[in-house]
Design a protein around this motif. Sequence first.
Motif, PDB file in Angstrom:
ATOM      1  N   ILE A  78      -6.361   4.991  -3.253  1.00  0.00           N
ATOM      2  CA  ILE A  78      -7.633   4.670  -2.431  1.00  0.00           C
ATOM      3  C   ILE A  78      -8.850   5.433  -3.496  1.00  0.00           C
ATOM      4  O   ILE A  78      -9.669   4.800  -3.544  1.00  0.00           O
ATOM      5  N   TYR A  81      -9.578   3.529  -6.466  1.00  0.00           N
ATOM      6  CA  TYR A  81     -10.739   2.529  -6.116  1.00  0.00           C
ATOM      7  C   TYR A  81     -11.953   2.711  -5.861  1.00  0.00           C
ATOM      8  O   TYR A  81     -12.748   2.305  -6.302  1.00  0.00           O
ATOM      9  N   VAL A 172      -5.287  -2.612   1.870  1.00  0.00           N
ATOM     10  CA  VAL A 172      -6.132  -2.075   2.655  1.00  0.00           C
ATOM     11  C   VAL A 172      -7.613  -2.425   2.523  1.00  0.00           C
ATOM     12  O   VAL A 172      -8.661  -1.902   1.746  1.00  0.00           O
ATOM     13  N   LEU A 178     -10.735   1.997   4.869  1.00  0.00           N
ATOM     14  CA  LEU A 178     -10.804   2.576   3.501  1.00  0.00           C
ATOM     15  C   LEU A 178     -11.638   3.651   3.467  1.00  0.00           C
ATOM     16  O   LEU A 178     -11.023   4.795   2.860  1.00  0.00           O
ATOM     17  N   TYR A 182     -10.258   7.675   2.678  1.00  0.00           N
ATOM     18  CA  TYR A 182     -10.740   8.419   1.566  1.00  0.00           C
ATOM     19  C   TYR A 182     -11.422   9.655   2.239  1.00  0.00           C
ATOM     20  O   TYR A 182     -10.887  10.909   1.640  1.00  0.00           O
TER      21      TYR A 182
END
Length: 200
Positions: A78, A81, A172, A178, A182
Amino acid sequence: MQKKSVEEVLQGAEFILLTAQHGLEDMRTTPGRLRSGFANVVNWGRSVTFALPHLKNIVQDFEAWYEPEMAKLKADPIAGYMYVLRNKIVKEGESISLTNEVVIHDFQPERDFGPRPPGSVAMFVGDSEGGSGWMIKTPSGELEKYYISLRPEVASIYCSLRNPPVINGVPVDSPVELARLYLSSLERLVREARQRFHSL
């Protein structure tokens, strides 16, 4: 330039984190701000990791704590990303691309949209931000969106990210989920920094 104190650095990181959290709040509660709220989470969330290293020149054992923490973030799909996405937004000027799915359950326009506002020319359900409402023609002839809140019984609107991160084999793809995951990692990081260094 005067060197910051430990407390000033910690407060700065907490303020930046709070700003990122406001982005998530916008995503959840303000129609029309899904993408801008998500962009704020992405950008300000990354800035948390820019703020904390200011402790490096103030406390002796900072790097011994921080480097393993950064290794955890780098290994987190995550956080990885979000790091790539931030670069695309900030450095390449890309926007956040979402795919929307709308399922109508029990839609009655007069009941669910309320009175037609002055200047309205059309209704919309599930736009690029996942919102619904009226298109309003302004006196200058421009079209603007006037958002309303639709009850879940009327329609389900699901916004998903293209090419989302995968956790334990499951994509996700919800931007809200998300962002929540995070920020949860960053909250832990800032909380542990305060617990470790606040009294120094």
